[in-house]
Design an enzyme around this catalytic site. Sequence first.
Site, short mmCIF file in Angstrom:
data_model
loop_
_atom_site.label_atom_id
_atom_site.label_comp_id
_atom_site.label_asym_id
_atom_site.label_seq_id
_atom_site.Cartn_x
_atom_site.Cartn_y
_atom_site.Cartn_z
N LEU A 519 49.69 38.10 38.31
CA LEU A 519 49.95 39.46 37.95
C LEU A 519 50.34 40.07 39.34
O LEU A 519 49.81 40.19 40.21
CB LEU A 519 48.73 40.05 37.53
N GLY A 522 47.89 42.58 41.88
CA GLY A 522 46.61 42.15 42.35
C GLY A 522 46.33 42.75 43.58
O GLY A 522 45.20 42.73 43.87
N GLY A 525 44.67 39.37 48.05
CA GLY A 525 44.21 38.18 47.24
C GLY A 525 44.53 37.80 46.16
O GLY A 525 44.72 36.73 45.79
N LYS A 543 40.92 38.34 39.48
CA LYS A 543 41.10 38.76 40.96
C LYS A 543 40.34 38.26 41.95
O LYS A 543 39.26 38.00 42.06
CB LYS A 543 40.89 40.42 41.02
N ASP A 637 40.16 53.21 47.42
CA ASP A 637 41.67 52.80 47.16
C ASP A 637 42.32 53.18 46.17
O ASP A 637 42.88 52.38 45.33
CB ASP A 637 41.61 51.27 47.44
#
Length: 803
Positions: A519, A522, A525, A543, A637
Amino acid sequence: MASSSLFLQFLVPLLLPLLSITPSYAQSHRDISLGTSLISTLGQNTSWLSPSGEFAFGFHPLETDRSLFLLAIWFEKIAQKTVVWYANGGKPVQYGSMVELTADGQLLLKDHNGQELWNAGKNASYAAMLDTGNFVLVGTHASVVWQSFDTPTDTILPSQVLHPGTELHARLTATNYSSGRFELRFEDDGNLVLYTVAVPSGNQYDPYWTSDTIGNGSQLVFNESGRIYLAEKNGSISNFTSGSIGPMEDFYQRATLDFDGVFRQYVYPRKGMRSGSWNDDWTSVDAKPTDICQAIAAKTGSGACGYNSYCTIDERQHVDCECPPSYSFFDPNRTYKGCMPDFAAQSCDADAKEIESLYGFKEMIGLDWPLSDYEQLYPIEEDQCRKECLSDCFCVAATYNINDRNCSKMKAPLSNGKKGSYIHTKSLIKVPRSTQSPPPIPTVVIKDKNSWTGIRSLLLGGSALINILLIAAVLLLAFYSYKKRIYSLQPNSSETGTGLRSFTYRELQEATNNFSEQLDYGGLGGAYKGCLRDEASTFVAVKRVGDLLPDSEVEFINLIKAIGQASHKNLVRLLGFCNEGTERFLVYEFLSTGPLKSFLFRSIRLKWNQRVQVALGIARGLLYLHEECGTQIIHCDIQPRNILLDDNFVAKISNFELGKLLREDQARVTMAVRGTVGYIAPEWFQNMGITAKVDVYSFGVTLLEIICCRKVLEPVLENDEAARLTDWVNICYRNGRLDMVVGGDEEVRFDMGRVERFVAVALWCVQEEPSLRPTMWKVTQMLDGAATVPVPPDPSSYISSIQ
Ligand SMILES: *[C@@H]1O[C@H](CO)[C@@H](O)[C@H](O)[C@H]1NC(C)=O
Ligand SMILES: *[C@@H]1O[C@H](CO)[C@@H](O)[C@H](O)[C@H]1NC(C)=O
Ligand SMILES: *[C@@H]1O[C@H](CO)[C@@H](O)[C@H](O)[C@H]1NC(C)=O
Ligand SMILES: *[C@@H]1O[C@H](CO)[C@@H](O)[C@H](O)[C@H]1NC(C)=O
Ligand SMILES: *[C@@H]1O[C@H](CO)[C@@H](O)[C@H](O)[C@H]1NC(C)=O
Ligand SMILES: *[C@@H]1O[C@H](CO)[C@@H](O)[C@H](O)[C@H]1NC(C)=O
Ligand SMILES: *[C@@H]1O[C@H](CO)[C@@H](O)[C@H](O)[C@H]1NC(C)=O
Ligand SMILES: *[C@@H]1O[C@H](CO)[C@@H](O)[C@H](O)[C@H]1NC(C)=O
Ligand SMILES: *[C@@H]1O[C@H](CO)[C@@H](O)[C@H](O)[C@H]1NC(C)=O
């Protein structure tokens, strides 16, 4: 100013040579009578001359494009035809435009279609271009109704006097006369100040020079003797420049606020003087400030030379903007607009060893970026300084001072760069080792077929011994990873009771078809689309967290627990996790629409009312994390990449793995900087410890991006000041020009009330001082309109006021 005494000031010197005291002087000095006009062409009759022929008023063809004309005053007898004044804000007009002294005594500029662009004066009886360089409109009873000396542009001339309330504006470039980045203001309070200003809004930044005569300055005088001084109210005089170079009758003179921000006094030898040391050119005899590279050091604005560049000045006061190695000019024709790196920014998810092979440093002696550092390390050795910067993805350069062994890490964008022998630090500029951008970070997964081909080709190419060694290494690696798998398949008791499902690595491998569909949101990672083998065939986003972050295993588990218990319409649901040895994954519900960033910055955009709902949704989700769930969760974030949209474009906050729990007994936590450049609250760089207010800051930035549909850091070709969205919106807000922020977005234009409210809330959120930022509860109240939004202070004002 229309006083007869002033009239005498310019009249008397004119009359003396004529030895005439009759009022018929008008006939004798080429006055321009009502009804006279000039047309812009390249032929004759495009200007009105002063009696001596030294100055001309009229249409001046542009140096860069001779089909465009500036209505201007210039030195007619100098080959360069140096312009000293211009009308219409420096905007040129086309061939066939006209300036006319109308029958009713106005001076009018009309374009080639006859449309009026600019006018001056009323009820003038005639006009005259004087030998001082002053163009005057004279009314009945010989009163001056308008004069160019009262509306200076970037230049003043001998005999000109400025009064408080006047300004000089530098041009944008040497040949573009529109208002540039610097301003000399004679403030109403009598202080003479040089400012940097925003283009095009005109917002004033901090001064870089002042006369310190608040309350006392009364006139700025350019005396014929060649001295420019400030007359104070009590009669004392202080020099502004003191460019005395001999008998001034031998020189033409002017003083100009040049486009590089330096106010320079110039002389040009008149005919007969052009020999010996004097060139046939303007020579600067004095300048303020003497070194603009050092003088400009403001926290806001892009400085003398723009972001990521540096300023140098030579002994002849020539100012130059240059780019550090591996950076190039944003616009080579406008070097003051700053520079851009030629390479992609360092990714924060590469591991330390890889970074060392990908990036290195270029050294420059005597170069510094004084206000870009976010961390100082001392005393350390230079090697250590390099290592520190290399391993920190936020560090784009470091400066090292050999004497006190100080190492300063600099963040992007670099600002206020300056280079000179007065600087005793060495700059270490982080650049990729090869000139190409660094290769994508390889993922070392033995199971992957492609890497087998890679290994095979290695085997085929190498010598027998090397092959044996390689095979041994591969076998060892395979054995090790097999052992690890066995070990980590053991059920992990500490993870029970989270309300979340614990997945095995193999389950996730199957669900994602061996991590085949990545995707695009992401982030660190990477994330993969998957489908669980349950009755509903639930789609999931898996994830990879790897061994990134959370400070400890326990902390990670606690965070997962807290998020597992959190349940809110505006949060992406966490379904489970996998925690096997070094393999760590989070399993989220899958949202097919994708991340908000795909609907803001590209051609497909959410409609304004959808964006409003998204903004409100993010605010409510954050409010829940901060105040409404069991443990306070700081997301760390918040940005459009981490906001997912469901089928109905409802915003859902995602990617919690960087998050931090704030226990009840903690006021703030200290942790290494996390997040993304542009969205990170400033206190994070100051090691002060952080609170949930870091999310409020990032939310403010995100809100501005949602309003403006553009990224927070982005060079903008037409507009220097817009490079940093937070600064730009603040400027526009303060100048009542929010229309410039929303651009051509029609839907938004019909909702300016809400835009203004949202912008004000965002500016509260991005205050540099954390305590000034509202809580998310207050933010939701203000966004909803349930609470009024006071006018926000300038985001950096509090910080600068305590410095
Ligand atoms: C310039 O103006 C003068 C007087 O107004 C006129 O006699 C002359 O013909 C004009 N020259 C041109 C080239 O238009
Ligand atoms: C110009 O003259 C007219 C008529 O003489 C007068 O009404 C008007 O006030 C004058 N305007 C100015 C600016 O002096
Ligand atoms: C001067 O610069 C401004 C701002 O970039 C631009 O809009 C204008 O067209 C330029 N003028 C000329 C004559 O190039
Ligand atoms: C202005 O003048 C007054 C008295 O004339 C003096 O007290 C004051 O210090 C002066 N201000 C500055 C900035 O020089
Ligand atoms: C201004 O210039 C005149 C003529 O050059 C000179 O006599 C006078 O002293 C000058 N005044 C100042 C204050 O320098
Ligand atoms: C005028 O005021 C200034 C301070 O602004 C002071 O330095 C100067 O001495 C004063 N001059 C006279 C003549 O009083
Ligand atoms: C100011 O300039 C004049 C000449 O322009 C000079 O004679 C005088 O010494 C200067 N004063 C100061 C304080 O520098
Ligand atoms: C710079 O100027 C040149 C000549 O005026 C022009 O051809 C070129 O397109 C300009 N470059 C940029 C990036 O604007
Ligand atoms: C070096 O760091 C120390 C501690 O921050 C500071 O006091 C000193 O001024 C720094 N030196 C330089 C040249 O920045």
